[in-house]
Design a protein around this motif. Structure first.
Motif, PDB file in Angstrom:
ATOM      1  N   VAL A 229     -14.861 -82.225  69.008  1.00  0.00           N
ATOM      2  CA  VAL A 229     -15.607 -83.333  68.412  1.00  0.00           C
ATOM      3  C   VAL A 229     -15.542 -84.599  69.252  1.00  0.00           C
ATOM      4  O   VAL A 229     -16.520 -85.343  69.341  1.00  0.00           O
ATOM      5  N   THR A 230     -14.403 -84.884  69.908  1.00  0.00           N
ATOM      6  CA  THR A 230     -14.289 -86.118  70.683  1.00  0.00           C
ATOM      7  C   THR A 230     -15.117 -86.068  71.970  1.00  0.00           C
ATOM      8  O   THR A 230     -15.329 -87.104  72.595  1.00  0.00           O
ATOM      9  N   VAL A 231     -15.581 -84.877  72.346  1.00  0.00           N
ATOM     10  CA  VAL A 231     -16.473 -84.737  73.497  1.00  0.00           C
ATOM     11  C   VAL A 231     -17.919 -84.662  73.018  1.00  0.00           C
ATOM     12  O   VAL A 231     -18.804 -85.322  73.561  1.00  0.00           O
ATOM     13  N   GLU A 232     -18.152 -83.861  71.997  1.00  0.00           N
ATOM     14  CA  GLU A 232     -19.506 -83.660  71.490  1.00  0.00           C
ATOM     15  C   GLU A 232     -20.069 -84.921  70.835  1.00  0.00           C
ATOM     16  O   GLU A 232     -21.264 -85.208  70.951  1.00  0.00           O
ATOM     17  N   ARG A 233     -19.209 -85.667  70.152  1.00  0.00           N
ATOM     18  CA  ARG A 233     -19.641 -86.905  69.497  1.00  0.00           C
ATOM     19  C   ARG A 233     -18.693 -88.024  69.923  1.00  0.00           C
ATOM     20  O   ARG A 233     -17.959 -88.611  69.114  1.00  0.00           O
TER      21      ARG A 233
ATOM     22  N   ARG B 268     -19.644 -84.579  61.137  1.00  0.00           N
ATOM     23  CA  ARG B 268     -20.776 -83.671  61.046  1.00  0.00           C
ATOM     24  C   ARG B 268     -21.262 -83.235  62.430  1.00  0.00           C
ATOM     25  O   ARG B 268     -21.143 -83.959  63.407  1.00  0.00           O
ATOM     26  N   GLU B 269     -21.813 -82.033  62.473  1.00  0.00           N
ATOM     27  CA  GLU B 269     -22.434 -81.484  63.688  1.00  0.00           C
ATOM     28  C   GLU B 269     -21.473 -81.496  64.869  1.00  0.00           C
ATOM     29  O   GLU B 269     -21.811 -81.905  65.975  1.00  0.00           O
ATOM     30  N   ALA B 270     -20.246 -81.056  64.624  1.00  0.00           N
ATOM     31  CA  ALA B 270     -19.227 -81.002  65.670  1.00  0.00           C
ATOM     32  C   ALA B 270     -18.260 -79.870  65.366  1.00  0.00           C
ATOM     33  O   ALA B 270     -18.172 -79.392  64.227  1.00  0.00           O
ATOM     34  N   ASP B 271     -17.513 -79.436  66.387  1.00  0.00           N
ATOM     35  CA  ASP B 271     -16.473 -78.433  66.176  1.00  0.00           C
ATOM     36  C   ASP B 271     -15.150 -78.961  66.718  1.00  0.00           C
ATOM     37  O   ASP B 271     -14.893 -80.173  66.628  1.00  0.00           O
ATOM     38  N   HIS B 272     -14.309 -78.106  67.278  1.00  0.00           N
ATOM     39  CA  HIS B 272     -12.984 -78.547  67.728  1.00  0.00           C
ATOM     40  C   HIS B 272     -13.072 -79.631  68.802  1.00  0.00           C
ATOM     41  O   HIS B 272     -12.187 -80.479  68.910  1.00  0.00           O
TER      42      HIS B 272
END
Length: 324
Positions: free
Chosen positions: A280-284, A274-278
């Motif tokens: 994701v491993t950086v954003e979350r 959730r709350e992530a895009d491509h």
């Protein structure tokens, strides 16, 4: 809820904030040469591993240091390996005529050289392309597979953008290419709420703007390689536990593309974060580390609050076919 089960030794959800980066003496760098091309891998040793080593194959714009932010959550679990394969990072330039089979063979060469006969394998974005080909051609090395931002076909927005981006890089318009690459990798702000979207966009732009001439040359060659060789071959995949995930707002390798890939592997499970895009491993970073770690440690991943409901696309496809 498993109220009677013993507490597992590896529980990243319970110990996130107590984790610490690996000590310098745990880290080793190895320079290797395969078929005349020199490349480098980074090993973070764990003296009391809970599972086999975890190899992290990142995207085309990532290198062996890109996963240092994940190490404090993953290194308590097992030995970690990251690598600049030939043609990427600080390793030797690799002409585009060398395709995915060659890069998969380089991964095998690395594992033989560092004496790791079996590993858990993570592949993100382009790392999935190499990782899947490696698993298909050298299945004896694979204990578990985790793929992120994955697809079995090149996204149209990528094939449409590559000529423009490559031409910009070739004529030295790094600013123009950087802006285009940020748009390619990140979701439109209106798609949905993405954690750290603005911060990661600035980070990505800075990273592209800071590339050396050698890195720019490799970036152009990477795009040529991917377009020339494609990203998928319908070869058998080892029947090992497999997880495919991506951000729920991934507009490059969309969730549907991830499901399509997972459907080619009967034992694969699929979810979105959730709350992530491509990216994701950086954003979350913390959550994606936990998801990867729990899966590799055979801990439950069914009820993680940041993931959508787990799916089994391959099993569902088989069931639908059988019912006809």
């Amino acid at each position: 809820m498993r109220t009677t089960a013993p507490i597992p030794r590896y529980a990243p959800d319970a110990h996130r904030h107590a984790s610490a980066p690996p000590a310098p003496e745990q880290v080793e760098e190895r320079s290797l040469t395969f078929e005349g091309f020199t490349y480098t891998c980074r090993i973070v040793h764990q003296s009391a591993p809970q599972t086999v080593p975890l190899v992290l194959l990142g995207g085309s714009s990532q290198n062996r240091f890109s996963w240092q932010g994940h190490e404090k959550w993953l290194s308590p679990l097992c030995t970690l390996v990251t690598v600049d394969l030939p043609g990427y990072g600080s390793s030797d330039f690799l002409p585009a005529r060398y395709g995915m089979d060659f890069l998969a063979a380089a991964v095998r060469h690395m594992l033989v050289s560092i004496d790791m006969p079996q590993v858990n394998l993570f592949g993100g974005c382009f790392g999935e392309v190499v990782g899947l080909r490696f698993a298909q051609l050298h299945p004896e090395f694979v204990r578990r597979l985790v793929f992120c931002g994955a697809a079995k076909r090149l996204p149209e927005i990528y094939t449409d953008a590559v000529p423009r981006l490559s031409q910009a890089l070739e004529r030295g318009d790094v600013e123009g290419a950087a802006g285009g690459l940020v748009q390619l990798f990140m979701s439109n702000p209106g798609a949905g709420r993405v954690r750290k979207h603005a911060v990661v966009a600035r980070l990505l732009h800075h990273q592209f703007m800071s590339q050396t001439p050698d890195e720019l040359r490799k970036a152009v060659e990477h795009n040529t390689r991917l377009l020339a060789h494609g990203c998928y071959e319908p070869l058998p995949v080892p029947e090992v536990p497999t997880l495919v995930f991506t951000g729920e707002y991934d507009t490059l390798c969309t969730p549907q593309m991830g499901r399509e890939l997972a459907a080619t592997m009967p034992s694969a499970r699929f979810t979105t974060v959730r709350e992530a895009d491509h990216l994701v491993t950086v954003e979350r970073r913390e959550e994606s580390s936990e998801l990867i770690g729990r899966f590799c440690a055979d801990l439950p991943i069914d009820d993680l609050p940041y993931c959508t409901v787990l799916e089994s696309p391959g099993a569902e496809l088989i069931g639908a076919t059988t019912c006809r």
